[in-house]
Write a protein that holds these residues in place. Structure first.
Motif, PDB file in Angstrom:
ATOM      1  N   LEU A  59       8.287   6.279  11.859  1.00 47.27           N
ATOM      2  CA  LEU A  59       7.563   6.724  10.669  1.00 47.27           C
ATOM      3  C   LEU A  59       8.192   7.984  10.077  1.00 47.27           C
ATOM      4  O   LEU A  59       8.240   8.152   8.858  1.00 47.27           O
ATOM      5  N   ARG A  60       8.688   8.880  10.938  1.00 46.96           N
ATOM      6  CA  ARG A  60       9.389  10.066  10.446  1.00 46.96           C
ATOM      7  C   ARG A  60      10.639   9.649   9.669  1.00 46.96           C
ATOM      8  O   ARG A  60      10.944  10.202   8.610  1.00 46.96           O
ATOM      9  N   ALA A  61      11.347   8.668  10.197  1.00 48.01           N
ATOM     10  CA  ALA A  61      12.559   8.200   9.531  1.00 48.01           C
ATOM     11  C   ALA A  61      12.254   7.592   8.165  1.00 48.01           C
ATOM     12  O   ALA A  61      13.083   7.625   7.255  1.00 48.01           O
ATOM     13  N   LEU A  62      11.036   7.046   8.007  1.00 51.52           N
ATOM     14  CA  LEU A  62      10.645   6.437   6.738  1.00 51.52           C
ATOM     15  C   LEU A  62      10.121   7.457   5.726  1.00 51.52           C
ATOM     16  O   LEU A  62       9.840   7.100   4.587  1.00 51.52           O
ATOM     17  N   GLY A  63       9.973   8.727   6.138  1.00 57.87           N
ATOM     18  CA  GLY A  63       9.618   9.750   5.158  1.00 57.87           C
ATOM     19  C   GLY A  63       8.494  10.699   5.517  1.00 57.87           C
ATOM     20  O   GLY A  63       8.340  11.736   4.869  1.00 57.87           O
ATOM     21  N   ALA A  64       7.671  10.363   6.521  1.00 55.24           N
ATOM     22  CA  ALA A  64       6.592  11.281   6.907  1.00 55.24           C
ATOM     23  C   ALA A  64       7.195  12.566   7.467  1.00 55.24           C
ATOM     24  O   ALA A  64       8.118  12.524   8.277  1.00 55.24           O
ATOM     25  N   LYS A  65       6.675  13.718   7.043  1.00 56.72           N
ATOM     26  CA  LYS A  65       7.222  14.979   7.550  1.00 56.72           C
ATOM     27  C   LYS A  65       6.816  15.216   8.999  1.00 56.72           C
ATOM     28  O   LYS A  65       7.591  15.745   9.792  1.00 56.72           O
ATOM     29  N   ALA A  66       5.587  14.840   9.349  1.00 58.42           N
ATOM     30  CA  ALA A  66       5.120  14.930  10.736  1.00 58.42           C
ATOM     31  C   ALA A  66       4.228  13.729  11.016  1.00 58.42           C
ATOM     32  O   ALA A  66       3.501  13.266  10.133  1.00 58.42           O
ATOM     33  N   VAL A  67       4.287  13.243  12.247  1.00 61.87           N
ATOM     34  CA  VAL A  67       3.477  12.097  12.666  1.00 61.87           C
ATOM     35  C   VAL A  67       2.655  12.523  13.882  1.00 61.87           C
ATOM     36  O   VAL A  67       3.204  13.021  14.868  1.00 61.87           O
ATOM     37  N   VAL A  68       1.346  12.352  13.788  1.00 62.31           N
ATOM     38  CA  VAL A  68       0.450  12.607  14.923  1.00 62.31           C
ATOM     39  C   VAL A  68      -0.200  11.270  15.267  1.00 62.31           C
ATOM     40  O   VAL A  68      -1.036  10.766  14.515  1.00 62.31           O
ATOM     41  N   ALA A  69       0.216  10.708  16.380  1.00 62.94           N
ATOM     42  CA  ALA A  69      -0.269   9.382  16.781  1.00 62.94           C
ATOM     43  C   ALA A  69      -1.364   9.542  17.828  1.00 62.94           C
ATOM     44  O   ALA A  69      -1.176  10.206  18.845  1.00 62.94           O
TER      45      ALA A  69
END
Length: 310
Positions: A205-215
């Motif tokens: 998801l980071r690679a797709l553009g999200a600056k930070a991912v909290v799963a």
């Protein structure tokens, strides 16, 4: 000010029963009704933490009026935009025996183009006051899959950070616009990336553009991958109860700590503690302040250098 967006607001109806038995007849022990939808739940948690929040989104018909009446009674700032259809209801059955919750979500009314245009105009005005915008929940029928992407872009143009909590096509469409934080759960992140491993999925998801991912990893806590590093945050123990409000409490904590500029380990500690504090409460949007106070000093936050290919 934190602005929460609920495009598919609902009147949440919660039934408590001894236990949920398929094909059985049930005696309802307690009934609760109040304004719901993920963004409204987030605003309610923020209000409990004495953090100013404004509710916007779409609401219509007699059910929409009940939603607005309850927001007023709860002391939440209501900037919902009228729409032609009648707002949806959700029904949650909570088992007192084991705390399990079974949720029935109506899809919501078809949103007409005029209502969406009215909302977009109101949002452009409101976002000028906001430091953080929370975009939560499913898109109602009639809205384009890039509706959240449009709002993330508008927020960025006004200098507001965004926290996005949605799934499926609405999440994928928003990623290229660069939301500051996205918060999928394990099932949602696996669905959109095809990765079963939460670390690989978050990095995708980071690679797709999200600056930070909290799963969200449910009772196991959170995994976060951010520009400043990656962390696992774990609660000190598991709690039983109704987990349906835990994700919204998590988002509330992330939004509040993003607004305050707290470092990522603190944000994750707050998010895990507040998520846990929602579990013993029968209704989404409530938190147990004693549990929150205890857990926020005992959450384990571990820096992880695990790397997976994008």
């Amino acid at each position: 000010m934190i602005l929460t967006v609920t495009l598919n607001a609902a009147l949440d109806v919660t039934y408590e029963a001894d236990a949920l038995v398929p094909r059985g007849s049930h005696r309802v022990l307690a009934t609760y009704e109040r304004a719901g939808g993920k963004g409204i739940n987030v605003a309610r948690v923020l209000s409990a933490l004495d953090t100013p929040a404004t509710v916007t989104g779409l609401a219509g018909g007699p059910t929409g009026q009940l939603i607005r009446d309850e927001l007023r009674a709860a002391g939440l700032r209501d900037e919902l935009v009228p729409m032609a259809g009648d707002s949806r209801r959700t029904v949650t059955v909570v088992s007192r025996k084991d705390g399990d919750a079974t949720v029935f979500n109506e899809s919501g009314p078809q949103v007409d183009p005029v209502s969406w245009a009215d909302f977009a105009a109101r949002f452009t005005h409101l976002v000028r006051e906001a430091t953080v915008v929370v975009l939560s929940g499913s898109l109602p029928p009639g809205l384009p899959s890039d509706a959240y992407a449009q709002l993330v872009r508008s927020a960025a143009d006004s200098g507001a950070a965004t926290v996005l909590d949605t799934s499926g096509p609405a999440l994928l469409a928003a990623l290229p616009v660069g939301p500051d934080v996205v918060k999928p759960n394990a099932a949602e992140i696996s669905e959109v990336t095809g990765h079963q491993d939460v670390v690989a999925a978050a990095e995708a998801l980071r690679a797709l553009g999200a600056k930070a991912v909290v799963a969200s990893r449910g009772p196991e806590g959170l995994y976060a991958v951010t520009p400043q590093g990656a962390w696992r945050a774990t609660p000190p123990r598991r709690l039983t109860g109704n987990p349906t409000g835990a994700g919204d409490a998590c988002v509330a904590a992330l939004a509040a700590s993003l607004a305050s500029g707290a470092p990522w380990p603190v944000r994750l500690c707050e998010a895990v503690a507040l998520s846990a504090a929602a579990v013993p409460c029968p209704m989404a949007g409530d938190v147990d302040r004693d549990i929150y106070g205890r857990f926020r000093t005992t959450v384990s936050v571990e820096n992880t250098h695990a790397s997976h290919p994008h």
